[in-house]
Design an enzyme around this catalytic site. Structure first.
Site, mmCIF file in Angstrom:
data_model
loop_
_atom_site.group_PDB
_atom_site.id
_atom_site.type_symbol
_atom_site.label_atom_id
_atom_site.label_comp_id
_atom_site.label_asym_id
_atom_site.label_seq_id
_atom_site.Cartn_x
_atom_site.Cartn_y
_atom_site.Cartn_z
ATOM 1 N N ASP A 226 0.860 -1.190 0.000
ATOM 2 C CA ASP A 226 0.000 0.000 0.000
ATOM 3 C C ASP A 226 0.895 1.238 0.000
ATOM 4 O O ASP A 226 2.119 1.126 -0.013
ATOM 5 C CB ASP A 226 -0.982 -0.034 1.171
ATOM 6 C CG ASP A 226 -0.278 0.063 2.514
ATOM 7 O OD1 ASP A 226 0.971 0.149 2.535
ATOM 8 O OD2 ASP A 226 -0.966 0.058 3.549
ATOM 9 N N PHE B 191 -2.932 5.067 4.545
ATOM 10 C CA PHE B 191 -3.843 4.607 5.593
ATOM 11 C C PHE B 191 -3.217 4.697 6.980
ATOM 12 O O PHE B 191 -3.879 5.080 7.943
ATOM 13 C CB PHE B 191 -4.341 3.182 5.327
ATOM 14 C CG PHE B 191 -5.247 2.703 6.425
ATOM 15 C CD1 PHE B 191 -6.516 3.259 6.573
ATOM 16 C CD2 PHE B 191 -4.833 1.762 7.339
ATOM 17 C CE1 PHE B 191 -7.350 2.865 7.616
ATOM 18 C CE2 PHE B 191 -5.655 1.359 8.385
ATOM 19 C CZ PHE B 191 -6.920 1.911 8.519
ATOM 20 N N ASP C 68 -2.754 8.569 -1.322
ATOM 21 C CA ASP C 68 -4.020 9.287 -1.207
ATOM 22 C C ASP C 68 -4.214 9.767 0.220
ATOM 23 O O ASP C 68 -3.440 9.412 1.102
ATOM 24 C CB ASP C 68 -5.183 8.354 -1.572
ATOM 25 C CG ASP C 68 -5.314 7.196 -0.584
ATOM 26 O OD1 ASP C 68 -4.264 6.728 -0.094
ATOM 27 O OD2 ASP C 68 -6.436 6.768 -0.297
ATOM 28 N N GLN D 181 -11.754 7.835 -3.619
ATOM 29 C CA GLN D 181 -12.143 8.304 -2.284
ATOM 30 C C GLN D 181 -13.512 8.992 -2.371
ATOM 31 O O GLN D 181 -14.236 8.778 -3.330
ATOM 32 C CB GLN D 181 -11.063 9.267 -1.748
ATOM 33 C CG GLN D 181 -9.759 8.570 -1.353
ATOM 34 C CD GLN D 181 -9.889 7.785 -0.037
ATOM 35 O OE1 GLN D 181 -10.935 7.796 0.615
ATOM 36 N NE2 GLN D 181 -8.822 7.092 0.343
ATOM 37 N N GLY E 1 -10.727 4.696 1.828
ATOM 38 C CA GLY E 1 -11.409 5.630 2.702
ATOM 39 C C GLY E 1 -12.414 4.987 3.595
ATOM 40 O O GLY E 1 -12.478 3.770 3.754
ATOM 41 N N ASP F 131 -8.628 -6.832 1.459
ATOM 42 C CA ASP F 131 -7.590 -7.152 2.432
ATOM 43 C C ASP F 131 -8.067 -6.664 3.781
ATOM 44 O O ASP F 131 -8.843 -5.704 3.854
ATOM 45 C CB ASP F 131 -6.257 -6.466 2.073
ATOM 46 C CG ASP F 131 -6.292 -4.987 2.376
ATOM 47 O OD1 ASP F 131 -5.946 -4.587 3.496
ATOM 48 O OD2 ASP F 131 -6.700 -4.209 1.482
ATOM 49 N N CYS G 278 -15.849 -26.698 9.672
ATOM 50 C CA CYS G 278 -14.576 -26.265 9.090
ATOM 51 C C CYS G 278 -13.652 -27.472 8.890
ATOM 52 O O CYS G 278 -13.521 -28.309 9.780
ATOM 53 C CB CYS G 278 -13.919 -25.241 10.008
ATOM 54 S SG CYS G 278 -12.316 -24.667 9.430
ATOM 55 N N CYS H 71 -10.335 -27.238 8.337
ATOM 56 C CA CYS H 71 -8.926 -26.886 8.515
ATOM 57 C C CYS H 71 -8.255 -27.869 9.480
ATOM 58 O O CYS H 71 -8.918 -28.591 10.215
ATOM 59 C CB CYS H 71 -8.769 -25.445 9.004
ATOM 60 S SG CYS H 71 -8.881 -25.214 10.784
ATOM 61 N N CYS I 23 -9.260 -27.514 13.207
ATOM 62 C CA CYS I 23 -10.561 -28.074 13.576
ATOM 63 C C CYS I 23 -10.562 -29.599 13.503
ATOM 64 O O CYS I 23 -11.351 -30.252 14.183
ATOM 65 C CB CYS I 23 -11.666 -27.476 12.709
ATOM 66 S SG CYS I 23 -11.917 -25.732 13.073
ATOM 67 N N HIS J 282 -6.685 -21.091 11.724
ATOM 68 C CA HIS J 282 -8.111 -21.371 11.509
ATOM 69 C C HIS J 282 -8.819 -20.161 10.891
ATOM 70 O O HIS J 282 -9.580 -20.307 9.926
ATOM 71 C CB HIS J 282 -8.807 -21.778 12.816
ATOM 72 C CG HIS J 282 -10.288 -21.630 12.723
ATOM 73 N ND1 HIS J 282 -11.099 -22.583 12.138
ATOM 74 C CD2 HIS J 282 -11.097 -20.599 13.060
ATOM 75 C CE1 HIS J 282 -12.347 -22.143 12.134
ATOM 76 N NE2 HIS J 282 -12.371 -20.939 12.686
HETATM 77 ZN ZN ZN Z 1 -11.004 -24.536 11.300
#
Ligand code: ZN
Length: 391
Positions: free
Chosen positions: A90, A94, A166, A208, A235, A288, A326, A328, A331, A357
């Site tokens: 970036d 920000f 910006d 913006q 923004g 993001d 989930c 993953c 989990c 996770h």
């Molecule tokens: Zn998970």
């Protein structure tokens, strides 16, 4: 080497592939934030394997003490971090907002609580016509950022996709301020794109205009008249507490009409699960946000039933996984009881497990969003997701 191909459109939503010299990014996609060059609590490789195609790094943390020069000497960010997939940086704008009005008014990009425009003492940040200057939070020295110096730093860092400099305004800033600030952001956009000399990089211009529809339209038209590769939607949103999310969705509806549809759109710094779905429905290609990693550090897990606080006493003897739905590794292998214990003891390992996770949860959600667009059932997917997901 760089291109953006939309595979399928459904209403305003679209799914496609953004190609960079370091690989392909599936859209709509989530970009995990590696603030200072690290995902807090996870390895790049693990998160890449989970489905993250690209990461974003904050230039600000390499700017104040000119560490971007060290990175350049090490061969650029990819070599410095020992990774060979797509990266973004970036502009630093920000973080300046966070130091300035964001900090003084205790507000983020979306108003979370009632707050007022009270100011105490001297501002850490001075926003002028041609630059921003501030007291470095690292050593107290005065630091300046101009559009040219931000681009120069981002060129030395060498990410694939970079952003124009910006002014990120506060959601509390009144119309007159937003309007004036917009002229500056537009001038800075011209200066930023003019300053980019590195042919291996592409720049996103930033739209913006705060929560004001006419200013957002004006900004979309101006920014899309410049030769940017794509657009950051920057923004803050909302004019008063309580209406921020609706306001943001309304603005995204407008931008989906105003921005040229062939170029990618990145909604900056927004990423609660419902925002990812609502944003994708309105033609956002990239998001993001620090939520998955930050939540983990505070003991919060994202689950299909909503956000839970693993530190809560009710999980002390809970034998179930974080999220039954989930798949993953966390989990599959750990019970809430153990994660509760680790979080209560502030163990780094507990943060690592929750981080993994949470990132999996968000990356998997993006995968589901992409296939729902492809299969034209994104509306029923939204309904089903929001029915279960409690705040
Ligand atoms: Zn998970």
């Amino acid at each position: 080497m760089f291109n953006f191909k939309i595979k399928k459109k459904f209403g305003k939503a679209r799914t496609g592939i953004l190609t960079t010299p370091h690989g392909k990014i599936k859209t709509p996609g989530f970009v995990p934030v590696a603030t200072k060059g690290a995902l807090k609590g996870a390895r790049f490789k693990d998160i890449k394997e989970m489905g993250a195609d690209v990461f974003i790094i904050n230039t600000f943390h390499f700017y104040c003490k000119k560490e971007y020069e060290t990175v350049e000497k090490m061969g650029g960010l990819h070599k410095f971090l020992s990774i060979d997939y797509p990266l973004m940086t970036d502009s630093g704008g920000f973080q300046v907002f966070s130091l300035g009005s964001g900090y003084e008014q205790k507000t983020g990009k979306i108003l979370k609580e009632k707050t007022s425009l009270t100011k105490k003492g001297e501002s850490m940040v001075r926003i002028e016509e041609d630059k921003v200057s501030f007291k470095s939070p690292f050593d107290g020295n005065r630091v300046e950022i101009t559009p040219e110096s931000s681009v120069k730093a981002q060129e030395k860092l060498g990410a694939d996709i970079i952003f124009a400099f910006d002014e990120c305004t506060s959601p509390l800033a009144p119309y007159e301020y937003q309007k004036k600030s917009l002229q500056k952001t537009h001038r800075w956009a011209e200066q930023s794109i003019g300053a980019l000399k590195n042919k291996e990089q592409r720049m996103m211009g930033i739209v913006q205009g705060g929560g004001f529809e006419d200013l957002r339209k004006e900004s979309a038209r101006f920014i899309s008249s410049l030769p940017f590769f794509g657009f950051g939607i920057g923004g803050s949103f909302g004019e008063s507490f309580g209406d921020s999310k609706e306001n943001m969705y309304g603005i995204l509806d407008i931008l989906s009409e105003e921005l040229p549809s062939a170029k990618p759109r990145h909604l900056l710094g927004i990423g609660e699960p419902e925002d990812l779905i609502e944003g994708a429905l309105r033609g956002v290609d990239l998001f993001d946000c620090v939520i998955p990693t930050r939540f983990a550090r505070h003991g919060a897990a994202l689950t299909s039933g909503g956000r839970i606080n693993i530190k809560s006493a009710k999980y002390r003897e809970d034998k179930s996984p974080l999220d039954e739905d989930c798949s993953c590794l966390i989990c599959q292998n750990y019970k809430k009881s153990y994660l509760h214990h680790l979080a209560r003891k502030d163990e780094i390992y507990g943060i690592m497990l929750l981080t993994e996770h949470n990132l999996y949860f968000i990356l998997n959600l993006m995968k589901e969003i992409r296939s729902a667009i492809l299969n034209e059932n994104i509306l029923s997917f939204r309904e089903e997701f929001l029915r279960k997901y409690k705040h």
